[in-house]
Design an enzyme around this catalytic site. Sequence first.
Site, PDB file in Angstrom:
ATOM      1  N   CYS A   1      -0.322   3.958   2.190  1.00  0.00           N
ATOM      2  CA  CYS A   1      -0.258   3.817   3.803  1.00  0.00           C
ATOM      3  C   CYS A   1       1.065   4.303   4.131  1.00  0.00           C
ATOM      4  CB  CYS A   1      -0.780   2.486   4.148  1.00  0.00           C
ATOM      5  SG  CYS A   1      -2.169   1.827   3.277  1.00  0.00           S
ATOM      6  N   ASP A   2       2.085   3.567   3.150  1.00  0.00           N
ATOM      7  CA  ASP A   2       3.479   3.617   3.582  1.00  0.00           C
ATOM      8  C   ASP A   2       4.588   4.420   3.039  1.00  0.00           C
ATOM      9  OD1 ASP A   2       2.760   1.462   5.664  1.00  0.00           O
ATOM     10  OD2 ASP A   2       3.232  -0.015   4.098  1.00  0.00           O
TER      11      ASP A   2
ATOM     12  N   CYS B   1       0.866  -1.180  -0.032  1.00  0.00           N
ATOM     13  CA  CYS B   1      -0.077  -0.017  -0.102  1.00  0.00           C
ATOM     14  C   CYS B   1       0.849   1.178  -0.077  1.00  0.00           C
ATOM     15  CB  CYS B   1      -0.969   0.090   1.084  1.00  0.00           C
ATOM     16  SG  CYS B   1      -1.819   1.462   1.311  1.00  0.00           S
TER      17      CYS B   1
END
Length: 313
Positions: free
Chosen positions: A142-143, A139
């Site tokens: 997200c990261d 992701c």
Amino acid sequence: MSNNGNGNHVKVLVLGAGPAGLSAALYAARAELAPVVLTGMQLGGQAALTHTIENYPGFPEGVGGAQLGELFQKQAEHFGAKVEYDLANEVDFSQRPYMVKTDGGEYKADTVIISTGASPLHLEVPGEVELTGRGVSYCATCDGWFFKDKKVVIVGGGDSAFEEALFITRYASSVTLIHRRDEFRAGAILQKRANEHPKMKFILNTVVTEVLGSDKMEALRLKNVKTGEETIFEADGLFIFIGHKPNTEMFQGKLSMSNLGYIQVNDKMETNVPGVYAAGEAADPHFRQVITSAGMGAAAAIQATRFLEAEEG
Ligand SMILES: Cc1cc2nc3c(=O)[nH]c(=O)nc-3n(C[C@H](O)[C@H](O)[C@H](O)COP(=O)(O)OP(=O)(O)OC[C@H]3O[C@@H](n4cnc5c(N)ncnc54)[C@H](O)[C@@H]3O)c2cc1C
């Protein structure tokens, strides 16, 4: 997790809160069927994992993936849908009302709309599991932020791989896209953008065979599929976008499914069990987009409404 499932008897139970599930909920709510939506682990679905969605109509400048999910949810709730933070883990479609067991309890449902979507495929190479969250990710939204000024590798050759690679160029010092074939499936616009980006590099005909590192990822072992040559490629992050598998294990043996695990539906989103519908990526190996999933969700809810109306005479 919610306890509201205990003993609840609902007319429409929607499994999944991605684009398909929330669209189904909107339509069922506007038909005054008071649908309940179980979110599973990812409210907003996979769409919420991506930074920007540029191909969902109505948003000329694009829309944040998570933001689109919130808008879908708000609109469904506005008309009376109830969203429960709960996970379905067992179904009984052998008699009506159908039973769905969840972490929070149990539902009885006159109709069920399955929109449990899909999850990312893993490379299944040594080191991948151990270093997930320590350099390995599925992701970018997200990261991506954790890889400021770092060297990042993306694996994949489709739209998602290119979209996410371009997103990570905001943070990373370099983004190398590794693909096992010598051409990409990604759309022409995305390929052009990536080719013109100064931070992007490409390695073709190559697979990752091992993720190396102890506490965190340090390098990848690569293999050229044409020559068999092995190399070590130093990098801080690995983002994997090589496709998805449908989240349908729970329905094995209970519904007709393809050998790849997609639930088989007709053009009305009906499964082989009357009153049970499937929509979105759980049933669609072909299109796998927000708009097509939302469309299938709407169709499933319209059909569920007609089914209930016919039963009520
Ligand atoms: C990185 C990435 C970028 C993308 N970019 C785009 C893009 O730009 N444009 C585009 O159109 N599409 C894009 N897509 C594809 C798009 O996100 C999907 O096609 C769409 O989200 C599928 O919707 P869905 O509702 O079928 O399933 P999903 O979005 O997968 O949602 C599934 C839902 O089911 C829930 N669930 C799963 N199991 C259970 C259970 N047992 N009980 C209850 N709930 C459960 C999950 O928590 C989730 O809420 C992208 C996908 C990814 C991964």
